[in-house]
Design a protein around this motif. Structure first.
Motif, PDB file in Angstrom:
ATOM      1  N   VAL A 181      -6.186 152.847  -9.244  1.00 42.75           N
ATOM      2  CA  VAL A 181      -5.978 152.044  -8.270  1.00 42.75           C
ATOM      3  C   VAL A 181      -7.059 151.645  -7.591  1.00 42.75           C
ATOM      4  CG1 VAL A 181      -3.790 153.017  -7.770  1.00 42.75           C
ATOM      5  CG2 VAL A 181      -5.604 154.137  -6.551  1.00 42.75           C
ATOM      6  N   THR A 182      -8.443 152.210  -7.940  1.00 46.57           N
ATOM      7  CA  THR A 182      -9.720 151.567  -7.498  1.00 46.57           C
ATOM      8  C   THR A 182     -10.075 150.447  -8.014  1.00 46.57           C
ATOM      9  OG1 THR A 182     -11.073 153.148  -8.831  1.00 46.57           O
ATOM     10  CG2 THR A 182     -10.068 154.051  -6.792  1.00 46.57           C
ATOM     11  N   ARG A 183      -9.624 150.123  -9.371  1.00 43.21           N
ATOM     12  CA  ARG A 183     -10.089 149.035  -9.956  1.00 43.21           C
ATOM     13  C   ARG A 183      -9.831 147.808  -9.494  1.00 43.21           C
ATOM     14  NH1 ARG A 183     -14.133 151.294 -12.075  1.00 43.21           N
ATOM     15  NH2 ARG A 183     -14.388 149.027 -12.989  1.00 43.21           N
ATOM     16  N   LYS A 184     -10.550 146.570  -9.751  1.00 40.62           N
ATOM     17  CA  LYS A 184     -10.192 145.384  -9.074  1.00 40.62           C
ATOM     18  C   LYS A 184      -8.834 144.676  -9.539  1.00 40.62           C
ATOM     19  CE  LYS A 184     -14.958 144.374  -7.814  1.00 40.62           C
ATOM     20  NZ  LYS A 184     -16.031 143.585  -7.921  1.00 40.62           N
ATOM     21  N   CYS A 185      -8.641 144.930 -10.801  1.00 43.32           N
ATOM     22  CA  CYS A 185      -7.360 144.374 -11.667  1.00 43.32           C
ATOM     23  C   CYS A 185      -6.409 145.090 -11.122  1.00 43.32           C
ATOM     24  CB  CYS A 185      -7.622 144.323 -13.103  1.00 43.32           C
ATOM     25  SG  CYS A 185      -9.051 143.208 -13.367  1.00 43.32           S
ATOM     26  N   ASP A 186      -6.213 146.266 -10.743  1.00 48.24           N
ATOM     27  CA  ASP A 186      -4.974 146.871 -10.331  1.00 48.24           C
ATOM     28  C   ASP A 186      -4.463 146.523  -9.040  1.00 48.24           C
ATOM     29  OD1 ASP A 186      -4.888 148.319 -12.820  1.00 48.24           O
ATOM     30  OD2 ASP A 186      -6.228 149.743 -11.848  1.00 48.24           O
ATOM     31  N   LEU A 187      -3.151 146.485  -8.883  1.00 50.69           N
ATOM     32  CA  LEU A 187      -2.481 145.973  -7.671  1.00 50.69           C
ATOM     33  C   LEU A 187      -1.813 147.121  -7.069  1.00 50.69           C
ATOM     34  CD1 LEU A 187      -0.955 142.690  -9.244  1.00 50.69           C
ATOM     35  CD2 LEU A 187      -2.991 143.048  -8.144  1.00 50.69           C
ATOM     36  N   HIS A 188      -1.030 146.732  -5.736  1.00 47.67           N
ATOM     37  CA  HIS A 188      -0.643 147.728  -4.855  1.00 47.67           C
ATOM     38  C   HIS A 188       0.761 148.276  -5.486  1.00 47.67           C
ATOM     39  CE1 HIS A 188       2.776 145.147  -3.747  1.00 47.67           C
ATOM     40  NE2 HIS A 188       1.926 144.256  -3.990  1.00 47.67           N
ATOM     41  N   TRP A 189       1.193 147.936  -6.352  1.00 41.46           N
ATOM     42  CA  TRP A 189       2.687 148.477  -6.955  1.00 41.46           C
ATOM     43  C   TRP A 189       2.205 149.636  -7.869  1.00 41.46           C
ATOM     44  CZ3 TRP A 189       2.124 148.232 -12.126  1.00 41.46           C
ATOM     45  CH2 TRP A 189       1.336 147.306 -12.737  1.00 41.46           C
ATOM     46  N   TYR A 190       1.117 150.110  -7.966  1.00 42.00           N
ATOM     47  CA  TYR A 190       0.738 151.193  -8.840  1.00 42.00           C
ATOM     48  C   TYR A 190       1.088 152.446  -8.027  1.00 42.00           C
ATOM     49  CZ  TYR A 190      -1.395 150.047 -13.038  1.00 42.00           C
ATOM     50  OH  TYR A 190      -1.568 149.453 -14.374  1.00 42.00           O
ATOM     51  N   LEU A 453     -12.575 147.654 -35.688  1.00 41.62           N
ATOM     52  CA  LEU A 453     -13.421 146.444 -36.043  1.00 41.62           C
ATOM     53  C   LEU A 453     -14.965 146.719 -36.066  1.00 41.62           C
ATOM     54  CD1 LEU A 453     -11.585 143.815 -33.562  1.00 41.62           C
ATOM     55  CD2 LEU A 453     -11.344 144.159 -36.139  1.00 41.62           C
ATOM     56  N   GLN A 454     -15.322 147.768 -35.389  1.00 43.45           N
ATOM     57  CA  GLN A 454     -16.767 148.041 -35.426  1.00 43.45           C
ATOM     58  C   GLN A 454     -17.429 146.849 -34.279  1.00 43.45           C
ATOM     59  OE1 GLN A 454     -18.430 151.051 -35.972  1.00 43.45           O
ATOM     60  NE2 GLN A 454     -16.375 151.648 -36.170  1.00 43.45           N
ATOM     61  N   GLU A 455     -16.815 146.437 -33.431  1.00 40.25           N
ATOM     62  CA  GLU A 455     -17.303 145.238 -32.491  1.00 40.25           C
ATOM     63  C   GLU A 455     -17.014 145.755 -31.046  1.00 40.25           C
ATOM     64  OE1 GLU A 455     -16.697 141.440 -35.546  1.00 40.25           O
ATOM     65  OE2 GLU A 455     -15.662 141.792 -33.727  1.00 40.25           O
ATOM     66  N   THR A 456     -17.599 145.213 -30.260  1.00 38.60           N
ATOM     67  CA  THR A 456     -17.398 145.421 -28.717  1.00 38.60           C
ATOM     68  C   THR A 456     -15.769 144.982 -28.396  1.00 38.60           C
ATOM     69  OG1 THR A 456     -19.682 145.118 -28.273  1.00 38.60           O
ATOM     70  CG2 THR A 456     -18.185 145.176 -26.310  1.00 38.60           C
ATOM     71  N   MET A 457     -15.346 145.781 -27.603  1.00 34.78           N
ATOM     72  CA  MET A 457     -13.743 145.237 -27.409  1.00 34.78           C
ATOM     73  C   MET A 457     -13.724 144.519 -26.301  1.00 34.78           C
ATOM     74  SD  MET A 457     -11.950 149.191 -27.713  1.00 34.78           S
ATOM     75  CE  MET A 457     -13.366 150.182 -26.909  1.00 34.78           C
ATOM     76  N   ASN A 458     -12.818 143.636 -26.179  1.00 36.90           N
ATOM     77  CA  ASN A 458     -12.427 142.710 -25.151  1.00 36.90           C
ATOM     78  C   ASN A 458     -11.413 142.920 -24.216  1.00 36.90           C
ATOM     79  OD1 ASN A 458     -14.782 141.014 -25.470  1.00 36.90           O
ATOM     80  ND2 ASN A 458     -13.516 140.016 -27.282  1.00 36.90           N
ATOM     81  N   ASP A 459     -10.223 143.697 -25.072  1.00 38.83           N
ATOM     82  CA  ASP A 459      -9.040 143.898 -24.499  1.00 38.83           C
ATOM     83  C   ASP A 459      -8.537 145.287 -25.250  1.00 38.83           C
ATOM     84  OD1 ASP A 459      -5.706 142.802 -24.711  1.00 38.83           O
ATOM     85  OD2 ASP A 459      -6.541 143.753 -22.962  1.00 38.83           O
ATOM     86  N   PRO A 460      -9.268 146.462 -24.522  1.00 40.09           N
ATOM     87  CA  PRO A 460      -9.107 147.896 -25.032  1.00 40.09           C
ATOM     88  C   PRO A 460      -7.707 148.326 -24.652  1.00 40.09           C
ATOM     89  CG  PRO A 460     -10.524 147.891 -23.248  1.00 40.09           C
ATOM     90  CD  PRO A 460     -10.152 146.410 -23.512  1.00 40.09           C
ATOM     91  N   ALA A 502      -9.814 150.443 -16.913  1.00 42.40           N
ATOM     92  CA  ALA A 502     -10.908 151.085 -16.591  1.00 42.40           C
ATOM     93  C   ALA A 502     -12.107 150.707 -17.524  1.00 42.40           C
ATOM     94  CB  ALA A 502     -10.978 152.622 -16.331  1.00 42.40           C
ATOM     95  N   LEU A 503     -11.788 150.651 -18.621  1.00 41.97           N
ATOM     96  CA  LEU A 503     -12.722 150.591 -19.844  1.00 41.97           C
ATOM     97  C   LEU A 503     -13.197 149.022 -19.964  1.00 41.97           C
ATOM     98  CD1 LEU A 503     -14.973 151.564 -21.970  1.00 41.97           C
ATOM     99  CD2 LEU A 503     -12.983 151.731 -23.580  1.00 41.97           C
ATOM    100  N   ARG A 504     -11.842 148.354 -19.689  1.00 41.79           N
ATOM    101  CA  ARG A 504     -12.141 146.892 -19.630  1.00 41.79           C
ATOM    102  C   ARG A 504     -13.136 146.449 -18.801  1.00 41.79           C
ATOM    103  NH1 ARG A 504      -9.211 142.428 -17.511  1.00 41.79           N
ATOM    104  NH2 ARG A 504      -9.357 140.619 -19.151  1.00 41.79           N
ATOM    105  N   SER A 505     -12.921 146.894 -17.585  1.00 42.31           N
ATOM    106  CA  SER A 505     -13.657 146.467 -16.279  1.00 42.31           C
ATOM    107  C   SER A 505     -15.195 146.909 -16.543  1.00 42.31           C
ATOM    108  CB  SER A 505     -13.058 147.001 -15.344  1.00 42.31           C
ATOM    109  OG  SER A 505     -11.781 146.850 -14.894  1.00 42.31           O
ATOM    110  N   ALA A 506     -15.397 148.103 -17.426  1.00 37.56           N
ATOM    111  CA  ALA A 506     -16.742 148.371 -17.457  1.00 37.56           C
ATOM    112  C   ALA A 506     -17.468 147.730 -18.523  1.00 37.56           C
ATOM    113  CB  ALA A 506     -16.709 149.878 -17.828  1.00 37.56           C
ATOM    114  N   ILE A 507     -16.724 147.368 -19.616  1.00 38.71           N
ATOM    115  CA  ILE A 507     -16.984 146.151 -20.455  1.00 38.71           C
ATOM    116  C   ILE A 507     -17.425 144.920 -19.690  1.00 38.71           C
ATOM    117  CG2 ILE A 507     -16.766 145.013 -22.602  1.00 38.71           C
ATOM    118  CD1 ILE A 507     -15.072 147.314 -23.458  1.00 38.71           C
ATOM    119  N   LEU A 508     -16.798 144.491 -19.005  1.00 34.13           N
ATOM    120  CA  LEU A 508     -16.891 143.155 -18.666  1.00 34.13           C
ATOM    121  C   LEU A 508     -18.030 143.197 -17.568  1.00 34.13           C
ATOM    122  CD1 LEU A 508     -13.118 141.890 -17.642  1.00 34.13           C
ATOM    123  CD2 LEU A 508     -14.714 140.939 -19.226  1.00 34.13           C
ATOM    124  N   GLU A 509     -18.216 144.348 -16.730  1.00 38.39           N
ATOM    125  CA  GLU A 509     -19.562 144.368 -15.828  1.00 38.39           C
ATOM    126  C   GLU A 509     -20.711 144.647 -16.473  1.00 38.39           C
ATOM    127  OE1 GLU A 509     -19.024 147.895 -13.265  1.00 38.39           O
ATOM    128  OE2 GLU A 509     -20.934 147.468 -12.242  1.00 38.39           O
TER     129      GLU A 509
END
Length: 516
Positions: A181-190, A453-460, A502-509
């Motif tokens: 619930v601390t991630r920016k992409c999560d919403l209050h319904w969690y 894929l051995q590539e950086t993930m975009n949608d883990p 969480a990992l998706r946000s970390a990759i984007l950052e």
């Protein structure tokens, strides 16, 4: 007389001509003045026209930028709306399946292991497999369910050991279930989903990359099962245990940054901050790539802010921890706050910088700085540590290790602004073992790479085997008829996928930082 008359006529004619010339001269002067004024007005109008054209162009550029930003915001809004709709739909499906009893009892909040399993994993707790021993128990290396793990076995006869067990289990899962619930992409319904045990199980798999993962527990033996770290603790590496090579200054700088990041995450946890309370090199573990993770949450606390207290703190009459790394105010008052961890971080930074023991290390560093002799105490086994970086770390470490809490810096505002540039500079001078490709100029954290894929993930996404994959890759694996794990080759208990937000946000950052 005739000549006089002609002369008079000529004079009159000359007089008329002179008057006409005077009139023409005045008209010419007036025309010149009008022309001059017209030219002045023309220049003024041309300047005004240029200014208006620049103003119009500037406004057009601003309008275009605003339009582009509006389109980008609209696209982000649409994307977030879609993610929200998908997440709500997935949550509803999982809730329905849980209500119908589709999931097995083993998929509760944490994995439960039996004492027999732990005995088999450690060859009946063979002393040869013991990798460490603490005040409340021992740590063994084991092979459990096809995975190498670390098993922390607490002394059952110790009431402190029992308290340590329950405290560490609750702290791990409280932090993990509140993290999403601390991630920016999560919403209050969690918030509503946290009351459901299945949703709490899903959220507990989301973690910070620099916190040790608690895999499961064994209540009957007071056992905790963690991921295994082949390079041991930071204390082992600083002591060069088993003749291991000294850590380079680049690796030490990265460890400082990773611990700072982990503490910022803990202290900013919502709705309640988390204080580790026993930050020391023994509790910082290193994986195969020498990436550091913070563990041993036995005495950590969730700090609940009340209406009558403006500062979050936990008060105890029996402070526990390691004396050399403990906040002096915590020792005297029993009040545990986030600034207690800041003090411990300062001592650790000075240890990594100098290689000296923690006793009186702050006095040694401060004395060296005052005498402009800092280079004499820097640990030469770490390599040629750039003096400017070492000097910055020494100063920020001394600020962290101030005896008075009020004088210690804020991790996010002060410390991270110093440490982050040093981490980037260190990564440019040497490639850590966690880099994925020697030909790349950018060091990609290993946990950002899809195992398929051995590539950086975009949608883990997290699969049933506990590993994270690129969503498209794992869906393709499952849709092609595979029912086993791509990593362990064991049969998957189910084919459901959980987004690792969480990992998706970390990759984007991380990607955004690399683009700057």
């Amino acid at each position: 007389m005739n000549e006089l008359r002609q002369q008079k006529a000529l004079k009159e004619m000359h007089e008329r001509q002179r008057q006409e010339i005077d009139v023409m001269r005045r008209q010419q002067e007036e025309a010149y003045a009008a022309l001059y004024n017209a030219n002045e007005q023309k220049v003024t109008l041309e300047q005004q026209i240029s200014e208006i054209e620049l103003y119009v162009k500037d406004n057009e550029d601003k309008l275009a930028r605003n339009k582009h930003q509006l389109e980008a915001l609209q696209a982000d809004c649409d994307r977030i709306q879609q993610e929200r709709d998908v997440a709500i739909r997935e949550a509803a499906e999982l809730h329905e399946k849980n209500r119908q009893g589709v999931f097995a009892p083993s998929e509760a909040l944490n994995t439960k292991f039996s004492l027999i399993e732990l005995q088999q994993a450690t060859q009946d707790f063979d002393p040869m497999l013991k990798v460490g021993e603490g005040g409340f128990g021992s740590v063994y290396k084991g092979f459990l369910r096809n995975t190498t793990v670390a098993i922390k076995l607490l002394h059952p006869e110790s009431m402190q050991g029992q308290s340590e067990f329950h405290q560490e289990v609750s702290n791990h899962f409280c932090m993990k279930t509140t993290f999403s619930v601390t991630r920016k992409c999560d919403l209050h319904w969690y918030d509503n989903l946290l009351t459901d045990s299945l949703q709490a199980s899903v959220l507990s798999t989301v973690r910070h990359p620099n916190l040790v993962t608690l895999i499961g527990t064994c209540p009957e033996a007071f056992g905790l099962v963690y991921e295994f770290f082949p390079n041991g603790s930071l204390e082992d590496c600083l002591a060069c245990k088993n003749n291991t090579p000294p850590l380079t200054w680049q690796t030490r700088t990265r460890i400082i940054g990773e611990m700072c990041s982990a503490l910022i995450f803990l202290h900013s946890n919502k709705p309640h901050a988390v204080v580790h309370g026993d930050l020391k090199p023994d509790n910082i573990l290193l994986d195969a790539n020498y990436s550091s993770k913070l563990g041993d949450f036995g005495i950590s606390r969730l700090l609940i802010q009340t209406n009558t207290c403006s500062t979050t703190l936990y008060r105890t009459t029996n402070p526990r921890g390691t004396f050399s790394y403990m906040d002096p105010e915590f020792l005297t008052t029993g009040e545990l706050t986030p600034l207690s961890d800041v003090y411990s971080l300062g001592i650790i930074i000075m240890r990594l910088l100098t290689g000296k023991q923690p006793q009186r290390i702050a006095e040694i560093v401060e004395d060296a700085i005052e005498k402009e002799n800092l280079h004499s105490i820097i640990d030469t086994t770490a390599g040629s540590w750039p003096f400017i970086q070492a000097n910055q770390l020494a100063h920020i470490a001394l600020r962290c290790a101030e005896l008075s809490r009020r004088r210690r810096p804020n991790l996010t505002v002060d410390v991270w602004k110093v440490v982050e540039p040093l981490m980037k500079a260190a990564s440019m001078t040497a490639r850590p073992l966690s880099c994925t490709a020697p030909s790349d100029d950018t060091c990609i954290p290993s946990y950002f790479i899809c195992p398929i894929l051995q590539e950086t993930m975009n949608d883990p996404y997290i699969a049933a085997d506990g590993f994270t994959y690129e969503g498209e890759a794992i869906r393709g694996w499952l849709d092609s008829g595979h029912s086993t794990s791509p990593m362990t080759n064991l049969k998957l208990e189910h084919s459901l996928l959980v987004p690792n937000r969480a990992l998706r946000s970390a990759i984007l950052e991380w990607n955004q930082r690399e683009m700057q």
